[in-house]
Design an enzyme around this catalytic site. Structure first.
Site, PDB file in Angstrom:
ATOM      1  N   PHE A 175       0.816  -1.227   0.000  1.00 61.29           N
ATOM      2  CA  PHE A 175       0.000   0.000   0.000  1.00 61.29           C
ATOM      3  C   PHE A 175       0.845   1.270   0.000  1.00 61.29           C
ATOM      4  O   PHE A 175       0.469   2.290   0.551  1.00 61.29           O
ATOM      5  CB  PHE A 175      -0.992  -0.013   1.182  1.00 61.29           C
ATOM      6  CG  PHE A 175      -1.825  -1.268   1.206  1.00 61.29           C
ATOM      7  CD1 PHE A 175      -2.769  -1.511   0.217  1.00 61.29           C
ATOM      8  CD2 PHE A 175      -1.601  -2.235   2.185  1.00 61.29           C
ATOM      9  CE1 PHE A 175      -3.509  -2.693   0.216  1.00 61.29           C
ATOM     10  CE2 PHE A 175      -2.329  -3.413   2.179  1.00 61.29           C
ATOM     11  CZ  PHE A 175      -3.287  -3.650   1.182  1.00 61.29           C
ATOM     12  N   ARG A 176       2.017   1.175  -0.617  1.00 54.85           N
ATOM     13  CA  ARG A 176       2.933   2.315  -0.744  1.00 54.85           C
ATOM     14  C   ARG A 176       3.385   2.881   0.607  1.00 54.85           C
ATOM     15  O   ARG A 176       3.820   4.021   0.698  1.00 54.85           O
ATOM     16  CB  ARG A 176       2.316   3.429  -1.605  1.00 54.85           C
ATOM     17  CG  ARG A 176       1.790   2.932  -2.937  1.00 54.85           C
ATOM     18  CD  ARG A 176       2.025   3.895  -4.078  1.00 54.85           C
ATOM     19  NE  ARG A 176       1.524   3.350  -5.336  1.00 54.85           N
ATOM     20  CZ  ARG A 176       2.199   2.496  -6.106  1.00 54.85           C
ATOM     21  NH1 ARG A 176       3.399   2.088  -5.749  1.00 54.85           N
ATOM     22  NH2 ARG A 176       1.672   2.044  -7.233  1.00 54.85           N
ATOM     23  N   LEU A 177       3.284   2.046   1.643  1.00 56.69           N
ATOM     24  CA  LEU A 177       3.789   2.483   2.957  1.00 56.69           C
ATOM     25  C   LEU A 177       5.239   2.007   3.067  1.00 56.69           C
ATOM     26  O   LEU A 177       5.604   1.210   3.940  1.00 56.69           O
ATOM     27  CB  LEU A 177       2.903   1.921   4.072  1.00 56.69           C
ATOM     28  CG  LEU A 177       1.442   2.373   3.969  1.00 56.69           C
ATOM     29  CD1 LEU A 177       0.590   1.714   5.046  1.00 56.69           C
ATOM     30  CD2 LEU A 177       1.359   3.902   4.093  1.00 56.69           C
TER      31      LEU A 177
END
Ligand SMILES: Cc1cc2nc3c(=O)[nH]c(=O)nc-3n(C[C@H](O)[C@H](O)[C@H](O)COP(=O)(O)O)c2cc1C
Length: 197
Positions: A175-177
Site C-alpha cells: 500500500f505504498r507504505l
C-alpha cells in the site's frame, strides 16, 4: 523493528543487497543512475556501472572529457540512484566525488576486454559523431596501433569515487507504505533516521 537495518553500517547493507540483486536481476545489477550538476545548478543524469564499493565509497569509470566528466571537474558532487526491480528496493547515495588513484584505474582498465579498451581510445564520448563508420574506423585504427603489446589506459579515461555523505535505503512495502532509512555521515560513523514514505 523493520526489515532494513540489520546493522548500522549502510555499506554492509548495500553489499548484501547488491549480492541479492546479482542473483535475481536479469542483467546489470550494478547499473546505477548517476546525477551530476553544473556549477550554476543544472542537473544531468545517465546510467553507469558500479565497479567497486568499499567503506570509502562507490566507484565508476568513464571518459573524463565526456559531459559528466566536465560537470564533475567543475562541480565535484554527485548522486547515485540504484533500483532493483526484482527486489523492489532502491538505494540513493549523495556526496563529493574524487578521482580514483592512477593504479586503481590502471588495474580496472587492464581487466577490460581488448575491444572495450580500444573503444575507450576510439570514443570521444559525448561529442558529435559524424557517422557510425567513423567510430568503427577509429576502433580499427587503434587496433592496428596497439596490435602488439599492452594497450595503455587513455589519459582521458579513469574513474571517480562518490564519497557518501548520505545513503538512503528504500524498500517497497504494501500500500505504498514503503520503508526509508537514511544514514547521514557523522564523523567516523553514521546518524540514522527513518523518513515517511
Ligand atoms: C546500463 C548502462 C551502463 C552504462 N555504463 C556506463 C559506464 O560505466 N561508464 C560510462 O561512461 N558510460 C556508461 N553508460 C553510458 C552512459 O549512460 C552515457 O550514455 C555516457 O556515459 C555519456 O554520458 P554523458 O554524456 O552524460 O557524459 C552506460 C549506459 C547504460 C544504459
Amino acid at each position: 523493528m523493520d526489515g532494513i537495518a540489520t546493522t548500522d553500517d549502510p555499506i554492509a547493507i548495500f553489499e548484501a543487497w547488491m549480492a541479492e540483486a546479482a542473483a535475481s536481476e536479469p542483467n546489470d545489477p550494478n547499473a546505477v543512475c548517476l546525477a551530476t550538476c553544473t556549477p550554476d545548478g543544472m542537473p544531468s543524469a545517465r546510467m553507469v556501472l558500479l565497479k567497486g564499493v568499499d567503506p570509502r565509497g562507490f566507484v565508476f569509470y568513464t571518459n573524463l572529457e565526456s559531459r559528466k566528466g566536465g560537470e564533475l571537474a567543475a562541480n565535484p558532487n554527485a548522486a547515485l540512484c540504484f533500483h532493483w526491480k526484482t527486489l523492489a528496493r532502491s538505494v540513493r547515495v549523495e556526496g563529493a566525488v574524487e578521482p580514483v588513484s592512477e593504479a586503481e584505474a590502471d588495474a580496472y582498465y587492464a581487466s577490460r576486454a581488448r575491444t572495450s579498451r580500444l573503444g575507450a581510445w576510439a570514443s570521444k564520448q559525448s561529442r558529435p559523431l559524424e557517422s557510425r563508420f567513423a567510430l568503427e574506423k577509429a576502433v580499427a585504427e587503434y587496433g592496428l596501433k596497439y596490435a602488439i603489446g599492452e594497450i595503455p589506459r587513455p589519459p582521458f579515461w579513469s574513474g571517480f569515487r562518490v564519497l557518501p555523505q548520505r545513503i538512503e535505503l528504500w524498500r517497497d512495502m504494501p500500500f505504498r507504505l514503503h520503508e526509508r532509512r537514511v544514514f547521514h555521515r557523522d564523523g567516523a560513523g553514521w546518524r540514522i533516521e527513518t523518513l515517511y514514505p
